[in-house]
Design an enzyme around this catalytic site. Sequence first.
Site, short mmCIF file in Angstrom:
data_model
loop_
_atom_site.label_atom_id
_atom_site.label_comp_id
_atom_site.label_asym_id
_atom_site.label_seq_id
_atom_site.Cartn_x
_atom_site.Cartn_y
_atom_site.Cartn_z
N ALA A 1 0.85 -1.21 0.00
CA ALA A 1 0.00 0.00 0.00
C ALA A 1 0.88 1.25 0.00
CB ALA A 1 -0.92 -0.02 1.21
N VAL B 1 5.15 -4.36 -4.01
CA VAL B 1 6.00 -4.11 -2.84
C VAL B 1 7.31 -3.45 -3.28
CG1 VAL B 1 5.00 -6.01 -1.52
CG2 VAL B 1 7.01 -6.44 -2.94
N PRO C 1 14.06 -2.36 -3.23
CA PRO C 1 15.17 -1.41 -3.08
C PRO C 1 16.50 -2.02 -3.52
CG PRO C 1 14.60 -2.38 -0.96
CD PRO C 1 13.61 -2.91 -1.93
N GLU D 1 4.65 -0.01 -13.64
CA GLU D 1 3.94 1.26 -13.43
C GLU D 1 4.84 2.42 -13.87
OE1 GLU D 1 0.74 1.90 -12.72
OE2 GLU D 1 1.56 3.82 -13.35
N LYS E 1 10.64 -1.28 -18.45
CA LYS E 1 10.53 -0.39 -17.29
C LYS E 1 11.92 0.15 -16.90
CE LYS E 1 9.27 1.80 -13.79
NZ LYS E 1 8.51 3.02 -13.81
N SER F 1 19.13 20.69 -12.87
CA SER F 1 18.77 20.66 -11.45
C SER F 1 19.97 20.30 -10.60
CB SER F 1 17.66 19.61 -11.22
OG SER F 1 18.19 18.32 -11.43
N VAL F 2 19.73 20.35 -9.30
CA VAL F 2 20.76 19.96 -8.34
C VAL F 2 21.01 18.45 -8.38
CG1 VAL F 2 18.97 19.95 -6.55
CG2 VAL F 2 21.35 20.12 -5.86
N CYS G 1 13.34 5.76 -7.58
CA CYS G 1 13.39 4.89 -8.76
C CYS G 1 14.64 5.03 -9.62
CB CYS G 1 12.17 5.15 -9.63
SG CYS G 1 10.64 4.73 -8.80
N LYS H 1 18.06 3.57 -8.27
CA LYS H 1 17.90 2.13 -8.00
C LYS H 1 17.77 1.34 -9.30
CE LYS H 1 13.47 0.93 -6.90
NZ LYS H 1 12.90 -0.02 -7.86
N LYS I 1 11.19 16.18 -5.37
CA LYS I 1 10.59 17.03 -6.39
C LYS I 1 9.37 17.68 -5.76
CE LYS I 1 8.05 14.99 -9.64
NZ LYS I 1 7.44 14.02 -10.60
N1 LIG Z 1 7.33 5.35 -6.22
C1 LIG Z 1 7.13 5.46 -7.51
O1 LIG Z 1 6.92 6.54 -8.03
C2 LIG Z 1 7.15 4.24 -8.40
C3 LIG Z 1 6.68 4.36 -9.70
C4 LIG Z 1 6.69 3.23 -10.52
C5 LIG Z 1 7.15 2.02 -10.03
N2 LIG Z 1 7.61 1.93 -8.74
C6 LIG Z 1 8.01 0.61 -8.24
O2 LIG Z 1 6.89 0.08 -7.50
C7 LIG Z 1 7.34 -0.72 -6.39
C8 LIG Z 1 6.76 -0.17 -5.10
O3 LIG Z 1 7.25 1.15 -4.91
P1 LIG Z 1 6.63 2.12 -3.82
O4 LIG Z 1 7.27 3.45 -4.02
O5 LIG Z 1 5.15 2.00 -3.82
O6 LIG Z 1 7.20 1.43 -2.47
P2 LIG Z 1 6.73 1.72 -0.98
O7 LIG Z 1 7.90 1.42 -0.12
O8 LIG Z 1 6.08 3.05 -0.89
O9 LIG Z 1 5.58 0.63 -0.72
C9 LIG Z 1 5.79 -0.72 -0.66
C10 LIG Z 1 4.90 -1.31 0.43
O10 LIG Z 1 4.97 -2.74 0.36
C11 LIG Z 1 4.82 -3.24 1.68
N3 LIG Z 1 5.31 -4.61 1.76
C12 LIG Z 1 6.57 -5.08 1.64
N4 LIG Z 1 6.60 -6.41 1.73
C13 LIG Z 1 5.33 -6.81 1.94
C14 LIG Z 1 4.71 -8.08 2.11
N5 LIG Z 1 5.43 -9.22 2.06
N6 LIG Z 1 3.37 -8.14 2.30
C15 LIG Z 1 2.63 -7.00 2.34
N7 LIG Z 1 3.17 -5.78 2.17
C16 LIG Z 1 4.50 -5.68 1.97
C17 LIG Z 1 5.62 -2.26 2.52
O11 LIG Z 1 5.25 -2.32 3.88
C18 LIG Z 1 5.29 -0.91 1.85
O12 LIG Z 1 4.21 -0.26 2.47
C19 LIG Z 1 8.87 -0.68 -6.47
O13 LIG Z 1 9.31 -1.81 -7.19
C20 LIG Z 1 9.15 0.59 -7.27
O14 LIG Z 1 10.37 0.52 -7.96
C21 LIG Z 1 7.59 3.01 -7.91
O1 LIG Z 2 13.93 17.80 -16.30
C1 LIG Z 2 13.98 17.23 -15.20
C2 LIG Z 2 13.07 16.22 -14.82
C3 LIG Z 2 13.23 15.62 -13.59
N1 LIG Z 2 14.24 15.99 -12.75
C4 LIG Z 2 14.40 15.31 -11.45
O2 LIG Z 2 14.37 13.91 -11.66
C5 LIG Z 2 13.84 13.25 -10.51
C6 LIG Z 2 12.74 12.28 -10.91
O3 LIG Z 2 11.61 13.01 -11.36
P1 LIG Z 2 10.32 12.30 -11.98
O4 LIG Z 2 10.77 11.34 -13.00
O5 LIG Z 2 9.40 13.35 -12.41
O6 LIG Z 2 9.69 11.57 -10.71
P2 LIG Z 2 9.60 10.03 -10.26
O7 LIG Z 2 8.43 9.91 -9.36
O8 LIG Z 2 10.93 9.56 -9.76
O9 LIG Z 2 9.22 9.23 -11.61
C7 LIG Z 2 10.16 8.45 -12.35
O10 LIG Z 2 10.31 7.19 -11.76
C8 LIG Z 2 9.08 6.44 -11.65
C9 LIG Z 2 9.42 5.19 -10.87
O11 LIG Z 2 9.94 4.18 -11.64
C10 LIG Z 2 8.54 6.19 -13.04
O12 LIG Z 2 7.35 5.44 -12.94
C11 LIG Z 2 8.29 7.51 -13.73
O13 LIG Z 2 7.83 7.28 -15.06
C12 LIG Z 2 9.59 8.30 -13.76
O14 LIG Z 2 9.37 9.59 -14.32
C13 LIG Z 2 13.34 14.36 -9.57
O15 LIG Z 2 14.31 14.60 -8.57
C14 LIG Z 2 13.24 15.57 -10.49
O16 LIG Z 2 13.41 16.78 -9.80
C15 LIG Z 2 15.14 16.97 -13.13
O17 LIG Z 2 16.06 17.30 -12.39
N2 LIG Z 2 14.99 17.56 -14.35
#
Ligand SMILES: NC(=O)c1ccc[n+]([C@@H]2O[C@H](COP(=O)([O-])OP(=O)(O)OC[C@H]3O[C@@H](n4cnc5c(N)ncnc54)[C@H](O)[C@@H]3O)[C@@H](O)[C@H]2O)c1
Ligand SMILES: O=c1ccn([C@@H]2O[C@H](COP(=O)(O)OP(=O)(O)O[C@H]3O[C@H](CO)[C@@H](O)[C@H](O)[C@H]3O)[C@@H](O)[C@H]2O)c(=O)[nH]1
Length: 468
Positions: A15, A95, A98, A166, A225, A274-275, A281, A284, A344
Site C-alpha cells: 500500500a 512491494v 530497493p 507502473e 521499465k 537541477s541539483v 526509482c 535504483k 521534487k
Molecule cells: N514510487 C514510484 O513513483 C514508483 C513508480 C513506478 C514504479 N515503482 C516501483 O513500485 C514498487 C513499489 O514502490 P513504492 O514506491 O510503492 O514502495 P513503498 O515502499 O512506498 O511501498 C511498498 C509497500 O509494500 C509493503 N510490503 C513489503 N513487503 C510486503 C509483504 N510481504 N506483504 C505486504 N506488504 C508488503 C511495505 O510495507 C510498503 O508499504 C517498487 O518496485 C518501485 O520501484 C515506484
Molecule cells: O527535467 C527534469 C526532470 C526531472 N528531474 C528530477 O528527476 C527526478 C525524478 O523526477 P520524476 O521522473 O518526475 O519523478 P519520479 O516519481 O521519480 O518518476 C520516475 O520514476 C518512476 C518510478 O519508476 C517512473 O514510474 C516515472 O515514469 C519516472 O518519471 C526528480 O528529482 C526531479 O526533480 C530533473 O532534475 N529535471
Amino acid sequence: MNLPNKIKNICCIGAGYVGGPTMAVIAQKCPEIKVTVVDINVQRIADWNDESLDNLPIYEPGLKEVVLEARGRNLFFSTNVDNAINEAEMVFISVNTPTKKYGVGKGMAADLKYVELCARNIAKVSTSDKIVVEKSTLPVRTAESIKTILDAEGKDIQFKVLSNPEFLAEGTAIDDLHNGDRVLIGGDQDEDGLNAIQCLIDIYSHWLPRERIITTNVWSSELSKLTANAFLAQRVSSINAISALCEQTGANVDEIANAIGADSRIGSKFLKASVGFGGSCFQKDILNLVYIARSYGLEEVADYWEQVIKLNDYQKRRFAEKIVQNLFNTVNGKKIAILGWAFKKDTNDTRESAAIYVADYLLNEQAELVVYDPKVKAEQIYADLDYLNTRSEEQNKHLVTVVRDAYEAMGDTHAVAILTEWDEFKSYDWEKVYNGMKKPAFVFDGRNIIDKQQIEDIGFKSYNLGRE
Ligand SMILES: NC(=O)c1ccc[n+]([C@@H]2O[C@H](COP(=O)([O-])OP(=O)(O)OC[C@H]3O[C@@H](n4cnc5c(N)ncnc54)[C@H](O)[C@@H]3O)[C@@H](O)[C@H]2O)c1
Ligand SMILES: O=c1ccn([C@@H]2O[C@H](COP(=O)(O)OP(=O)(O)O[C@H]3O[C@H](CO)[C@@H](O)[C@H](O)[C@H]3O)[C@@H](O)[C@H]2O)c(=O)[nH]1
C-alpha cells in the site's frame, strides 16, 4: 485456467506510493470490482483508513478525491493479507524492490526478498487459480522465478504471471494514472497467457483507449521499465552535464534546453537542469540495469549507463561545493536555510532526494541548517540524515532545525539554498527575505526557479545552475 470471464476481485500487496494510488484509480474507474490493498505495515493501513483524508500516508494532488469516492464502496485497505489474496482472481505485487544492502550485488542489484515473500505467500494461501501481476519494478526474467515459486507448492491450481510495470511519476500520479501515455502488459503468448492479458486489458479499458495499452512478451515488459527510467534519467544527467559547461562559457542552460527541445526529435520534456535527480526509482533502477548488464558480461553497456549515476553524484557535489566557495570558502558556524527537502515538488517523498546529500555536505563543513519543506515532516528529515550515518543523531539534532514557516527558516541566515521546485517559493516576498538576512545575502537556486535579475536587483548575490 479456471477464471471468471470478468475479474470481480483484485488484491494488491503493498500500500505504498504505487499500490495506494494505482488501486484507488482502478477502484474509482471499475466500481463493479472489489479492490483490496493489503500491507504488513499496520500504521500505513491505519493511515489509509483514517477518517481525515488529510492523514493519508502519501501526499499526491488529487488523491484525496479519488480515495473519498471509492473507499468503503469497492476500495478497501487491510492488514488481512492472506484473506485478500485468497478471495482475489487477480493479485498485484506492488512491494518495494530497493537496492540490495548486503551480500552479492550489494549496492547495485534489486533486493527481491519482499517480492519472493509475496510469491511464497500467494502460493501458500491460494485455493483457486489466479493471475499474478508484477506491478513492482523488477529485473528482467523475474517472472520466471515467481512462476517457479508459485508452482512449487504442488497444489492443483494454476497461476499465470503478467508483467505490468507502473510508469506514474510522483507529484502527478493521479493525472498519470487517469491519462497515462501508455499501459504496458507483458505475458506469455500461449492461450492462458493471452487470456490473462485480456483480463488486464479489460480493466484498463474502463478508462483508457485501447491503442494506449501495449502488449508484449514478459521479458520485454520487464526490461522496458528499467529502460524507460534509464532514458529519462539520462536526459537529466545530459542537461546537468551541459550546465557545468555553461557556467564556464557564458552559455545559459535554460536557453539551451529551450533551443534543443524545440527539435521534435529531441523533445522539450525532462531537460530541466537541477541539483540532481532523486526519488526512489532512477538511481535504483539504473544500478539494477548496470548490474544486469555486467552479469551478462556486457561491461561497455554497464559502464555507459553507470555514467548517468556518476554524473548525478557529481552534480549534487558540485552544487554543494559552489555554496561553500561563494560563502568565502567557509560555512563553519554559518546559518544556511534549505528550502525544499522532497525530491521534487508536490510529493512528501524524500527518498534519494538531492537535498539530503547537499545538506550532509554542508554539515560536514560545519554549517548550521534551517530546513523548510511544505509537506515533509521533521522526523523524516532527521531520519534521512541519520540514515547516512555520517554523524551522531545528537549532532544532527544540534546542527539542523526544521521549521514550519519559510520566512522563519530564512531569517538571520547567510544564504538560502533552493533544493526542491515547490511553486510557493516563487511567490515569496524576496525583498522581505533579504531584509531579514545577514549581508551579503546569497541565494543558491538549485532548480532555477527564481528570477535571477529580480533578486539581484533587490541586492542578493545569486548562483544559478548553468549560467555565469
Ligand atoms: N514510487 C514510484 O513513483 C514508483 C513508480 C513506478 C514504479 N515503482 C516501483 O513500485 C514498487 C513499489 O514502490 P513504492 O514506491 O510503492 O514502495 P513503498 O515502499 O512506498 O511501498 C511498498 C509497500 O509494500 C509493503 N510490503 C513489503 N513487503 C510486503 C509483504 N510481504 N506483504 C505486504 N506488504 C508488503 C511495505 O510495507 C510498503 O508499504 C517498487 O518496485 C518501485 O520501484 C515506484
Ligand atoms: O527535467 C527534469 C526532470 C526531472 N528531474 C528530477 O528527476 C527526478 C525524478 O523526477 P520524476 O521522473 O518526475 O519523478 P519520479 O516519481 O521519480 O518518476 C520516475 O520514476 C518512476 C518510478 O519508476 C517512473 O514510474 C516515472 O515514469 C519516472 O518519471 C526528480 O528529482 C526531479 O526533480 C530533473 O532534475 N529535471
